[in-house]
Design an enzyme around this catalytic site. Structure first.
Site, PDB file in Angstrom:
ATOM      1  N   ASP A 123       0.854  -1.188   0.000  1.00  0.00           N
ATOM      2  CA  ASP A 123       0.000   0.000   0.000  1.00  0.00           C
ATOM      3  C   ASP A 123       0.886   1.233   0.000  1.00  0.00           C
ATOM      4  OD1 ASP A 123      -2.436  -1.421   0.107  1.00  0.00           O
ATOM      5  OD2 ASP A 123      -2.357  -1.539   2.287  1.00  0.00           O
TER       6      ASP A 123
ATOM      7  N   ASP B 267      -6.941  -1.236  -4.639  1.00  0.00           N
ATOM      8  CA  ASP B 267      -8.035  -0.947  -3.705  1.00  0.00           C
ATOM      9  C   ASP B 267      -8.992   0.082  -4.306  1.00  0.00           C
ATOM     10  OD1 ASP B 267      -6.772  -2.633  -1.842  1.00  0.00           O
ATOM     11  OD2 ASP B 267      -5.768  -0.959  -0.843  1.00  0.00           O
TER      12      ASP B 267
END
Length: 171
Positions: A118, A134
């Site tokens: 991330d 995402d």
């Protein structure tokens, strides 16, 4: 339309993996770098994070549960895309985004030791660190919900009306 969807799924997955490769090579060594600031106000930074869970780190450490759930949900989306994708461009777009993002994160879980890379950190308010995959999944799910809440009922009503007219013509 199905071939275009498959190509876009591949492109979304490739983009996700290329960004993650960049994040590992360039962002991981520095941890955080500014990205979107307006004056002194921080909006979005790039922050390297390896997440072994799902959204907001839920199910942390449950790699195979997350892999299995992702595979089942992606199989459902792929089936729905093939079976019903011709009904609506919006549904096709939503499923394409979900599959592209899901595949990007699945690759991480399988080939990065269960860790998903991330890098987007919202600084404007406290929020989770997330990635391009995402974003694809979230936008895809929102579009899917819009389709089923607003478009599908109209299409069903239209099909029902056409079916009733067809029955009267055959009587």
């Amino acid at each position: 339309m199905l071939i275009a969807a498959i190509i876009i799924i591949i492109l979304l997955t490739a983009a996700d993996q290329l960004i993650k490769y960049w994040a590992i090579q360039e962002l991981k060594p520095v941890g955080t770098m500014p990205f979107l600031h307006i004056g002194d106000k921080k909006i979005l930074d790039l922050t390297y994070l390896e997440n072994n869970g799902a959204v907001f780190s839920s199910f942390a450490g449950m790699r195979w549960l997350l892999v299995g759930t992702t595979v089942v949900l992606m199989a459902f989306c792929a089936y729905w895309l093939v079976r019903h994708g011709k009904k609506s461009k919006l549904m096709t777009a939503s499923l394409t985004l979900i599959l592209g993002g899901g595949l990007g994160n699945l690759i991480d879980r399988l080939f990065r030791g269960g860790l998903v890379v991330d890098y987007f950190e919202v600084k404007l308010f406290r929020f989770a660190v997330f990635n391009f995959a995402d974003c694809c999944v979230v936008v895809g799910v929102i579009l899917f919900a819009v389709y089923f809440l607003f478009i599908e009922p109209k299409l069903s009503k239209k099909d029902e009306t056409a079916s009733k007219k067809g029955d009267k013509n055959h009587a």
